[in-house]
Structure formats: structure tokens, C-alpha cells
Motif scaffolding. Structure first.
Motif, PDB file in Angstrom:
ATOM      1  N   VAL A  51     -18.633 -17.850 -34.942  1.00 34.73           N
ATOM      2  CA  VAL A  51     -17.336 -18.515 -34.769  1.00 34.73           C
ATOM      3  C   VAL A  51     -17.533 -19.943 -34.285  1.00 34.73           C
ATOM      4  O   VAL A  51     -16.932 -20.877 -34.823  1.00 34.73           O
ATOM      5  N   PHE A  52     -18.375 -20.139 -33.275  1.00 36.47           N
ATOM      6  CA  PHE A  52     -18.585 -21.484 -32.753  1.00 36.47           C
ATOM      7  C   PHE A  52     -19.289 -22.388 -33.765  1.00 36.47           C
ATOM      8  O   PHE A  52     -19.013 -23.588 -33.841  1.00 36.47           O
ATOM      9  N   THR A  53     -20.182 -21.827 -34.562  1.00 33.41           N
ATOM     10  CA  THR A  53     -20.831 -22.608 -35.620  1.00 33.41           C
ATOM     11  C   THR A  53     -19.806 -23.060 -36.648  1.00 33.41           C
ATOM     12  O   THR A  53     -19.819 -24.217 -37.100  1.00 33.41           O
ATOM     13  N   GLU A  54     -18.885 -22.165 -37.015  1.00 35.90           N
ATOM     14  CA  GLU A  54     -17.841 -22.524 -37.970  1.00 35.90           C
ATOM     15  C   GLU A  54     -16.899 -23.584 -37.390  1.00 35.90           C
ATOM     16  O   GLU A  54     -16.525 -24.539 -38.089  1.00 35.90           O
ATOM     17  N   VAL A  55     -16.523 -23.443 -36.131  1.00 33.03           N
ATOM     18  CA  VAL A  55     -15.648 -24.426 -35.482  1.00 33.03           C
ATOM     19  C   VAL A  55     -16.351 -25.779 -35.424  1.00 33.03           C
ATOM     20  O   VAL A  55     -15.736 -26.820 -35.717  1.00 33.03           O
ATOM     21  N   ASP A  56     -17.632 -25.795 -35.080  1.00 31.58           N
ATOM     22  CA  ASP A  56     -18.395 -27.044 -35.036  1.00 31.58           C
ATOM     23  C   ASP A  56     -18.440 -27.705 -36.409  1.00 31.58           C
ATOM     24  O   ASP A  56     -18.257 -28.922 -36.534  1.00 31.58           O
ATOM     25  N   SER A  57     -18.643 -26.898 -37.425  1.00 27.22           N
ATOM     26  CA  SER A  57     -18.689 -27.435 -38.782  1.00 27.22           C
ATOM     27  C   SER A  57     -17.348 -28.032 -39.187  1.00 27.22           C
ATOM     28  O   SER A  57     -17.276 -29.125 -39.762  1.00 27.22           O
ATOM     29  N   GLU A  58     -16.263 -27.317 -38.887  1.00 23.62           N
ATOM     30  CA  GLU A  58     -14.917 -27.812 -39.231  1.00 23.62           C
ATOM     31  C   GLU A  58     -14.579 -29.093 -38.467  1.00 23.62           C
ATOM     32  O   GLU A  58     -13.993 -30.024 -39.021  1.00 23.62           O
ATOM     33  N   LEU A  59     -14.955 -29.155 -37.190  1.00 20.24           N
ATOM     34  CA  LEU A  59     -14.685 -30.358 -36.410  1.00 20.24           C
ATOM     35  C   LEU A  59     -15.503 -31.551 -36.914  1.00 20.24           C
ATOM     36  O   LEU A  59     -14.991 -32.673 -36.991  1.00 20.24           O
ATOM     37  N   SER A  60     -16.743 -31.300 -37.294  1.00 24.15           N
ATOM     38  CA  SER A  60     -17.574 -32.368 -37.852  1.00 24.15           C
ATOM     39  C   SER A  60     -16.975 -32.888 -39.152  1.00 24.15           C
ATOM     40  O   SER A  60     -16.963 -34.099 -39.397  1.00 24.15           O
TER      41      SER A  60
END
Length: 65
Positions: A51-60
Motif C-alpha cells: 500500500v505504501f509503495t503504491e501511495v509513494d508511486s502515485e504521489l511521485s
């Protein structure tokens, strides 16, 4: 003369024990609870990393896009 109920209890070992749980039983119970907690934490931990990897990717993508 013994009653039938008393005879069956003594003959077949059906006497009830009123002793509390022993330290071994508490130890086994604690070990099983620990295994369950560790299993849940590992399962939830892996999904949280995703989940945090996906959120980081979306924010980037949002910042760079």
C-alpha cells in the motif's frame, strides 16, 4: 450399596477434576497466541508495504506529472 452413577464414575474414570490450569497449559496457550499474532503481523506487514509503495508511486506521479 453404591449408586449406579457413583459406580460408573469410579469404574470408567469419569471423575471431574476441579483443578485450575497448570503453568504448562498457560505456556502452551501463550505460545499459540504468540504464533497467531506473529502470523497476522507478517500478513498485514506485507500488505502495508504494498500500500505504501503504491501511495509513494502515485504521489511521485502527481508531483512530476
Amino acid at each position: 450399596m453404591q449408586s449406579t452413577h457413583h459406580y460408573l464414575k469410579t469404574r470408567f474414570g469419569l471423575q471431574s477434576s476441579e483443578e485450575g490450569a497448570t503453568a504448562i497449559e498457560y505456556g502452551i496457550l501463550a505460545a499459540l497466541i504468540a504464533v497467531a499474532i506473529i502470523t497476522i503481523v507478517i500478513a498485514v506487514g506485507d500488505s502495508l508495504v504494498d500500500v505504501f509503495t503504491e501511495v509513494d508511486s502515485e504521489l511521485s506521479d502527481a508531483v512530476n506529472g
